[in-house]
Motif scaffolding. Structure first.
Motif: not given
Length: 238
Positions: A135-142, A145-148, A158-170
């Motif tokens: 997955m890619i986890v990305m900050g949605r505030r502040g 573009g901050r991601c990992a 566990l994904c926190g309240t201020g983040s997106f989490f996304m599963m890219p296509s394989t």
């Protein structure tokens, strides 16, 4: 210098365009087929298609063998972390399972905080927000573009309240997408299109609609390899 190199990479100026590469059209067909299969299996929901990217939306030229694609078309799933009301200070424990908030995403890595951990019971209660490898986890505030990329170590956190989490296509090279979000174009787009007054606050619609330059899969890997070679040299020159 770092920004110039990252921008050049997203314009195909750091990599060769090889006739031997499988085409980007084939890549996009594979992504579409994977998503259709997952919808049929009931693993993801069918999304309403977004409008095609207009010429006005394309911020720079890319090689003829590349294509502009909206970000959501490359994802199998995209979600925001749990609402704040779903987590309370009383849920925090010592030596538990780490939460991943924007502050935990540092220089493309996920750094756990022993002050932001929850119990296995809380994770079970919020199981739909559990991170998985790839997955890619990305900050949605502040800072935008901050991601990992979530690795084996962070699998089950566990994904926190201020983040997106996304599963890219394989079918995509996830490190290419992660690198993309460090570019001046990506940061400027997300900052300019984000909403909020006291602090930037990225929403699902903005991220989904974002135009992304996509090279063939083999070239994605060459770009990341070249950046991993060059960017550490930039840091040494500071």
């Amino acid at each position: 210098m770092k920004n110039a190199i990252l921008q050049a990479a997203m314009q195909g100026k750091l990599s060769e365009q090889l006739d031997t590469d499988s085409s980007v059209d084939e890549l996009l067909d594979n992504i579409k087929a994977e998503r259709e299969r997952l919808v049929k299996e009931g693993k993801i929901k069918k999304e309403k298609p977004l409008p095609e990217i207009s010429e006005d939306e394309k911020p720079f030229e890319i090689p003829e063998s590349w294509k502009w694609v909206r970000f959501s078309e490359l994802m199998n799933s995209m979600s925001t972390g749990p609402f704040g009301s779903m987590l309370h200070k009383s849920d925090y424990v010592s030596n538990g399972i780490p939460l991943v908030n924007p502050a935990n995403i540092i220089n493309g890595c996920i750094i756990a905080s022993d002050k932001m951990m929850v119990s296995e019971e809380t994770v079970k209660r919020l199981e739909s927000y559990v991170l998985q490898t790839g997955m890619i986890v990305m900050g949605r505030r502040g800072e935008m573009g901050r991601c990992a990329v979530v690795g084996e170590k962070e699998n089950g956190w566990l994904c926190g309240t201020g983040s997106f989490f996304m599963m890219p296509s394989t079918c995509m090279f996830v490190d290419y997408l992660s690198m993309f979000f460090t570019t001046p174009y990506a940061k400027a787009y997300l900052s300019g299109a984000s909403v909020g007054t006291t602090m930037s606050n990225l929403n699902h619609k903005i991220l989904s609609s974002m135009p992304v330059p996509i090279p063939p899969l083999a070239e994605q890997k060459r770009i990341v390899a070249k950046l991993e070679e060059i960017l550490p040299l930039c840091e040494r020159l500071k």
